[in-house]
Design an enzyme around this catalytic site. Structure first.
Site, short mmCIF file in Angstrom:
data_model
loop_
_atom_site.label_atom_id
_atom_site.label_comp_id
_atom_site.label_asym_id
_atom_site.label_seq_id
_atom_site.Cartn_x
_atom_site.Cartn_y
_atom_site.Cartn_z
N MET A 43 34.59 35.70 49.14
CA MET A 43 32.97 36.20 49.12
C MET A 43 32.76 37.65 50.05
O MET A 43 32.89 37.65 51.75
CB MET A 43 31.68 35.15 49.33
CG MET A 43 31.81 34.56 48.10
SD MET A 43 30.18 33.29 48.07
CE MET A 43 30.77 32.22 49.26
N CYS A 126 36.88 41.64 40.76
CA CYS A 126 35.94 42.45 41.69
C CYS A 126 35.05 43.54 40.28
O CYS A 126 36.12 43.70 39.95
CB CYS A 126 35.89 42.77 42.93
SG CYS A 126 35.02 43.81 43.39
N ASP A 228 30.01 28.35 38.81
CA ASP A 228 29.19 27.36 38.69
C ASP A 228 29.70 25.58 39.43
O ASP A 228 28.61 25.37 38.67
CB ASP A 228 28.97 27.72 37.34
CG ASP A 228 28.55 28.58 36.80
OD1 ASP A 228 28.03 29.61 37.55
OD2 ASP A 228 28.70 29.39 35.36
C1 LIG Z 1 28.15 37.66 47.58
C2 LIG Z 1 29.71 37.46 46.63
C3 LIG Z 1 30.23 38.32 46.92
C4 LIG Z 1 32.13 37.67 46.58
N1 LIG Z 1 33.04 38.58 46.92
C5 LIG Z 1 34.32 38.09 46.69
C6 LIG Z 1 35.09 38.60 46.89
O1 LIG Z 1 35.64 39.46 48.01
N2 LIG Z 1 36.38 38.18 46.40
C7 LIG Z 1 36.59 37.53 45.03
O2 LIG Z 1 38.03 37.59 44.25
N3 LIG Z 1 35.44 37.12 45.03
C8 LIG Z 1 34.52 37.24 45.05
N4 LIG Z 1 33.41 37.43 44.69
C9 LIG Z 1 33.18 35.62 43.29
C10 LIG Z 1 33.33 33.89 44.69
O3 LIG Z 1 34.56 34.08 44.16
C11 LIG Z 1 33.60 33.59 42.37
O4 LIG Z 1 34.64 33.20 41.88
C12 LIG Z 1 32.28 34.04 41.95
O5 LIG Z 1 30.78 33.96 43.18
C13 LIG Z 1 31.93 32.33 41.28
O6 LIG Z 1 31.76 31.11 41.87
P1 LIG Z 1 30.45 30.80 42.23
O7 LIG Z 1 29.56 30.17 40.67
O8 LIG Z 1 31.01 29.22 43.02
O9 LIG Z 1 29.69 31.42 42.86
C14 LIG Z 1 32.15 37.10 45.32
C15 LIG Z 1 30.87 36.55 45.30
C16 LIG Z 1 29.61 36.66 45.68
C17 LIG Z 1 28.60 36.05 44.91
#
Ligand SMILES: Cc1cc2nc3c(=O)[nH]c(=O)nc-3n(C[C@H](O)[C@H](O)[C@H](O)COP(=O)(O)O)c2cc1C
Length: 370
Positions: A43, A126, A228
């Site tokens: 993230m 991204c 999620d």
């Molecule tokens: C603040 C933020 C920054 C993120 N930065 C990246 C990143 O640098 N590279 C990436 O592949 N995904 C990034 N993501 C996506 C997350 O890795 C993940 O795939 C997405 O949040 C869904 O998962 P979750 O529901 O568990 O948050 C980011 C998500 C958030 C919320």
């Protein structure tokens, strides 16, 4: 189908009837052993070393850096190179790179490998305009030949396994990941992570893990399911219904490492105020060491709400913290609110490798001449 993936699929099928999947089971990405089936998401603006080390302590089997610009690596940008610092206690670790040119991505991957990463992860997910307008991130899903050329160049450049993280496609309802995913595996990807939202969706709606199940059936490498997953129940359902090798947790772990413990071990005890403050103070101290006081004090503000919310502390307390100028003042106020935390911090600091010994030398000298 490769042996490691077949084992995961068989295990999942075996457990599917009981829905009791052991998150503590180890699995492999080629020869890299991942000790649990929980991966901490990359993230941007969050996944600093302190976040990753904490994630490992709370049960993540694999942690990831935030996305690092291959152009920044190529130009030896000081801030970018800072993202390549690897601590001794965060292995196995993936460092994620983004870019649109196979050659610069391959050069960046060599730096990442030399810095000590166990995996080179490529970002094809991204959705942010600043990244997509350069032809990187999720836009590459619409350019499968270029995406495959990047994976091939990176896989040829390094000995460590190469992973790819992607979205379902660019537009809502897209199923592009099912066409591109197998091509990326043919090009050399040793694992795929799917966040089955479209780039257009950003973070709205829900992650459609029926696509993850379809992708698992199409490829002979382990697949990581992202999106999620915030609880053990959800993790087990996703693993059972997709046959993915692991789940990835992102937002659910922000200011809440206890969610990782609940997911991996089923330990759903709410942390005490002392535990919350101890983890936050440790996080603050480590982040200051990593980023320096000036950058850290701004960077950390969002974490105060994440840690202190969820009914753990009254709302005005966070407001008091975010207006303070220095992290020393923040720490003093936190410890005044939960004095018992001090003893926990001392215990934690005694157990952890501290200070400079967690930082390995950057291999800049190797590549300094370009
Ligand atoms: C603040 C933020 C920054 C993120 N930065 C990246 C990143 O640098 N590279 C990436 O592949 N995904 C990034 N993501 C996506 C997350 O890795 C993940 O795939 C997405 O949040 C869904 O998962 P979750 O529901 O568990 O948050 C980011 C998500 C958030 C919320």
């Amino acid at each position: 189908m490769v042996a490691a993936n077949r084992d995961v699929v068989n295990t999942c099928q075996y457990h599917r009837q009981t829905m009791k999947i052991d998150l503590r089971e180890s699995w492999f990405i080629r020869d890299v052993e991942i000790p649990t089936r929980l991966v901490l998401a990359p993230m941007a603006g969050v996944s600093v070393q302190a976040f990753r080390r904490q994630g490992r302590r709370f049960g993540a089997g694999l942690v990831c850096s935030e996305m690092v610009s291959c152009a920044g690596i190529e130009h030896r940008n000081e801030k970018t190179l800072g993202y390549l610092r690897v601590a001794s206690d965060e292995h196995p670790l993936a460092i994620q790179i983004f870019g649109s040119e196979p050659r610069t991505m391959a050069d960046a991957a060599r730096m990442v490998e030399a810095a000590g990463a166990d995996l080179v992860d490529i970002n094809f997910g991204c959705p942010v305009r600043k990244v997509t307008k350069t032809g990187a991130g999720a836009t590459l899903l619409d350019e499968p030949a270029r995406a495959a050329a990047i994976v091939e160049a990176v896989a040829n450049a390094v000995d460590v396994p190469v992973s790819v993280k992607m979205r379902r496609g660019l537009r809502d309802g897209s199923r592009t990941c099912l066409e591109v995913g197998p091509q990326l595996v043919d090009a050399g990807a040793a694992t795929l992570t799917l966040h089955p939202r479209s780039a257009q969706q950003m973070y709205t709606g829900t992650a459609d893990h029926s696509l993850t199940a379809e992708l698992v059936a199409l490829v002979d490498v382990p697949v990581i399911a992202s999106g999620d997953v915030t609880s053990r129940a959800k993790a087990q359902t996703v693993l059972a219904t997709t046959a993915a090798a692991a789940v990835m947790v992102g937002r659910g772990a922000q200011g809440n490492p206890w969610a990782l413990r609940e997911i991996v071990d089923g330990d759903d005890a709410e942390p005490t105020r002392e535990e919350v403050v101890a983890e936050l103070v440790l996080f603050i101290r480590e982040t200051v060491r990593e980023l320096g006081e000036r950058r850290a004090s701004g960077f950390l503000k969002k974490f105060y709400g994440w840690y202190l919310g969820r009914g753990r502390f009254p709302r005005p307390f966070k407001q008091e913290l975010v207006v303070l100028d220095t992290t020393d003042e923040v720490e003093r106020l936190l410890l005044a609110a939960a004095p018992g935390a001090l003893q926990l911090i001392e215990q934690l600091e005694a157990e952890l490798p501290g200070g400079d010994e967690v930082l390995l030398d950057l291999p800049i000298s190797i590549y300094g001449g370009g």
